[in-house]
Motif scaffolding. Structure first.
Motif, PDB file in Angstrom:
ATOM      1  N   ARG A  84      62.436  13.317  24.059  1.00  0.00           N
ATOM      2  CA  ARG A  84      62.838  12.197  24.913  1.00  0.00           C
ATOM      3  C   ARG A  84      63.530  11.104  24.099  1.00  0.00           C
ATOM      4  NH1 ARG A  84      58.432  11.645  26.397  1.00  0.00           N
ATOM      5  NH2 ARG A  84      57.604   9.751  25.470  1.00  0.00           N
ATOM      6  N   PHE A  85      62.970  10.748  22.943  1.00  0.00           N
ATOM      7  CA  PHE A  85      63.562   9.695  22.121  1.00  0.00           C
ATOM      8  C   PHE A  85      64.978  10.086  21.681  1.00  0.00           C
ATOM      9  CE2 PHE A  85      64.585   7.745  18.059  1.00  0.00           C
ATOM     10  CZ  PHE A  85      64.277   6.419  18.281  1.00  0.00           C
ATOM     11  N   ASN A  86      65.141  11.298  21.168  1.00  0.00           N
ATOM     12  CA  ASN A  86      66.446  11.720  20.669  1.00  0.00           C
ATOM     13  C   ASN A  86      67.451  11.914  21.795  1.00  0.00           C
ATOM     14  OD1 ASN A  86      65.843  11.768  17.867  1.00  0.00           O
ATOM     15  ND2 ASN A  86      64.719  13.682  18.128  1.00  0.00           N
ATOM     16  N   TYR A  87      66.990  12.362  22.946  1.00  0.00           N
ATOM     17  CA  TYR A  87      67.882  12.483  24.096  1.00  0.00           C
ATOM     18  C   TYR A  87      68.367  11.100  24.524  1.00  0.00           C
ATOM     19  CZ  TYR A  87      69.703  14.260  28.545  1.00  0.00           C
ATOM     20  OH  TYR A  87      70.523  14.611  29.601  1.00  0.00           O
ATOM     21  N   PHE A  88      67.455  10.137  24.604  1.00  0.00           N
ATOM     22  CA  PHE A  88      67.839   8.769  24.941  1.00  0.00           C
ATOM     23  C   PHE A  88      68.822   8.207  23.920  1.00  0.00           C
ATOM     24  CE2 PHE A  88      63.976   7.242  27.674  1.00  0.00           C
ATOM     25  CZ  PHE A  88      64.367   8.123  28.669  1.00  0.00           C
ATOM     26  N   ALA A  89      68.579   8.484  22.639  1.00  0.00           N
ATOM     27  CA  ALA A  89      69.471   7.989  21.592  1.00  0.00           C
ATOM     28  C   ALA A  89      70.878   8.556  21.782  1.00  0.00           C
ATOM     29  CB  ALA A  89      68.930   8.360  20.219  1.00  0.00           C
ATOM     30  N   ASP A  90      70.962   9.853  22.062  1.00  0.00           N
ATOM     31  CA  ASP A  90      72.273  10.493  22.252  1.00  0.00           C
ATOM     32  C   ASP A  90      73.002   9.929  23.465  1.00  0.00           C
ATOM     33  OD1 ASP A  90      71.757  12.063  20.055  1.00  0.00           O
ATOM     34  OD2 ASP A  90      71.169  13.838  21.211  1.00  0.00           O
ATOM     35  N   GLU A  91      72.226   9.502  24.480  1.00  0.00           N
ATOM     36  CA  GLU A  91      72.838   8.994  25.712  1.00  0.00           C
ATOM     37  C   GLU A  91      73.050   7.484  25.688  1.00  0.00           C
ATOM     38  OE1 GLU A  91      73.876  11.005  28.318  1.00  0.00           O
ATOM     39  OE2 GLU A  91      73.443  12.582  26.851  1.00  0.00           O
TER      40      GLU A  91
END
Length: 553
Positions: free
Chosen positions: A464-471
């Motif tokens: 979730r953290f890395n997905y949010f960062a990418d978005e």
């Protein structure tokens, strides 16, 4: 993997010899005289902060208080059984040989592996923790398991062991741990005699039966039918997070709980919106066609005793059960919010983290009400989505194997925030501002990722953290402080929800494995930011002072 300083004794031989539950004998010639801290691990000993588990018991009758005492006694048995599942060796021998300063940390972790640091060994003489804990022989390969013609090898309630010829065999929990489970069953039956709620008494008796016949579904059904009990207990082999090899085997645990009636009444209104929330999930209709039972319960409790898996490492603050998909589809689920444990983590951990890692102008959005709601709807979200694949691959759990738990936790996290958003905009969730829930959600990720990326929850947090960062859902300034972008975070929430629900419905094992491999990791920058929390002396989690003395029983 190197051979450890212990070996797994054949379970069948132990059962034949004495009928007692099995433990692992230590090798006399190789076992060290003592276990010391691994160099550099001293700072890990202070990552937990103590908290006393208490509750107002004044409204309970004398019989109810006696019942609580009996349930605590039964819980202590679950604790000993979890030790046998988690650690392939002798608990007593281990603790006798651990240097004094590391003994409490060893007890918290139920073994020599640091649960909040990717299960790294913190004591000398131990290698990596077996992925299958002590559910399987340590030398068993996946190929051997998959080729074994054993009907109940993937049962939630069996151990894998070797027979006298070295071949794999299964042993039901009810046989492997017969003496302890017989004792626990008797305690539950005694408690049932004291119960003022007849539905609770029925559940306790059926749970006692399950300990001895390995059939847990009837007691799960009974647990779902209770509504009038002031005291509750979640007890038995329940969660499968300890099995990192396949995610099949359930671990023994217990929570003894006292209902908070005022907060429970406050939550009851949300249950009627669950079918509507299921229909509104951001995914194609086929992936949300299953309707869970409509009688889901939302309640708040004070926890007064944790044992076994629930007490190992990071402490659970909310529960969504049962896990049995058939029970969920027929009866729904119960969501139990453990209010006192939640308050402890908010006050002692989340607020200090926000003061370090959230930009000053958004810190006022960190609230306990938002933390409570986000946690509650995480548990609600476990009951939504899809339980069976759309392409005849069986249940989602069986299709995704060892990745099922991580993706399920990821689903619950992101759909929980989705539900909060929907209910807030409908005016059902009326407290505070929507920014409170999003900012508190973000701060909670920092709290949770400190648990490491080895557990199902840890992998879900990092995805979730890395997905949010990418978005672009948040920005990091030069001081290492984070600010959320409401619009981009909402868009990321919707797209990640759709992705996870689709992977589950398709039973896409390879797709989930790729997601975990690419996003389920801690980046160097994030690690540096998390290190600041340790430097500031902020605890990672709580450890409980608990028991009859603490409660005045």
């Amino acid at each position: 993997m190197k051979k450890s300083a212990f070996f797994i004794a054949p379970l069948a031989l132990a059962i034949a010899a004495c009928g007692q539950q099995t433990t692992t004998e230590s090798t006399e010639t190789t076992a060290p005289k003592s276990y010391q801290l691994v160099e550099g691990k001293e700072q890990r000993l202070d990552i937990y902060t103590p908290y006393s588990l208490t509750s107002d018991l004044s409204h309970l009758s004398s019989d109810q208080k006696k019942m609580v005492s009996l349930l605590i006694d039964a819980s202590k048995i679950m604790d000993e059984l979890f030790w046998q599942q988690a650690f392939p060796g002798s608990k007593d021998e281990l603790l006798a040989k651990v240097e004094k300063r590391a003994k409490e940390f060893t007890v918290i972790n139920y073994g020599p592996w640091d649960r909040l640091n990717n299960n790294q060994p913190f004591l000398t003489g131990f290698d990596d923790k077996p992925e299958g804990a002590n559910f399987y022989p340590e030398d068993m390969t996946k190929t051997e398991f998959e080729n074994a013609d054993l009907a109940d090898k993937d049962s939630l309630y069996t151990l894998l062991r070797r027979d006298e010829n070295g071949d794999l065999m299964t042993v039901p929990y009810s046989e492997a741990f017969n003496d302890s489970l017989t004792e626990a069953a008797e305690l539950l039956r005694q408690a049932a005699e004291l119960a003022e709620s007849q539905d609770f008494a029925k559940y306790l008796r059926l749970r006692a039966d399950a300990f001895l016949n390995n059939e847990y579904q009837p007691s799960d059904m009974a647990w779902m039918e209770m509504t009038d009990n002031d005291v509750d207990v979640v007890i038995g082999p329940i969660e499968n997070y300890e099995d990192h090899l396949y995610g099949y085997k359930t671990a023994f645990e217990s929570y003894v709980l006292i209902k908070d009636k005022a907060w429970s009444e406050r939550l009851a209104k949300y249950a009627e919106y669950l079918p509507e929330l299921q229909r509104g999930l951001p995914v194609e209709d086929a992936y949300k066609a299953e309707m869970p039972g409509a009688n889901a319960q939302l309640n708040a409790y004070d926890a007064v005793y944790y044992a076994g898996h629930s007490n190992a490492g990071s402490k659970t603050i909310a529960i969504n059960l049962p896990n049995d998909e058939e029970v969920q589809l027929e009866k729904g689920t119960r969501r139990l919010q453990l209010k006192n444990a939640m308050q402890a983590k908010f006050d002692k951990i989340l607020v200090p983290i926000a003061e370090q890692l959230i930009v000053p102008e958004q810190r006022e959005n960190i609230t306990f009400n938002a933390f409570f709601a986000n946690t509650m709807f995480h548990e609600v979200a476990h009951g939504l989505g899809i339980k069976n694949t759309l392409n005849d691959k069986g249940t989602v759990r069986s299709a995704l194997k060892e990745h099922a738990s991580a993706l399920e936790e990821g689903k619950a996290d992101i759909l929980g925030l989705y539900m909060v958003t929907q209910l807030f905009e409908q005016g059902v969730l009326a407290e505070g501002e929507l920014e409170d829930y999003y900012t508190t959600f973000m701060a909670s990720i920092f709290r949770s990722v400190r648990f490491g990326a080895s557990s199902a929850h840890g992998k879900a947090n990092m995805i979730r953290f890395n997905y949010f960062a990418d978005e672009g859902a948040f920005k990091r300034n030069e001081k290492g402080q984070y600010a959320i972008d409401m619009d981009k975070m909402r868009a990321a929430m919707n797209s990640l929800s759709e992705k996870i629900l689709t992977l589950q419905g398709d039973g896409d094992y390879n797709g989930v494995a790729e997601l975990v491999a690419t996003l389920g990791v801690v980046s160097p920058q994030l690690k540096a930011d998390l290190d600041k929390l340790a430097d500031a002396g902020i605890p990672v989690d709580v450890t409980f002072k608990q028991g009859k003395d603490v409660l005045g029983l």
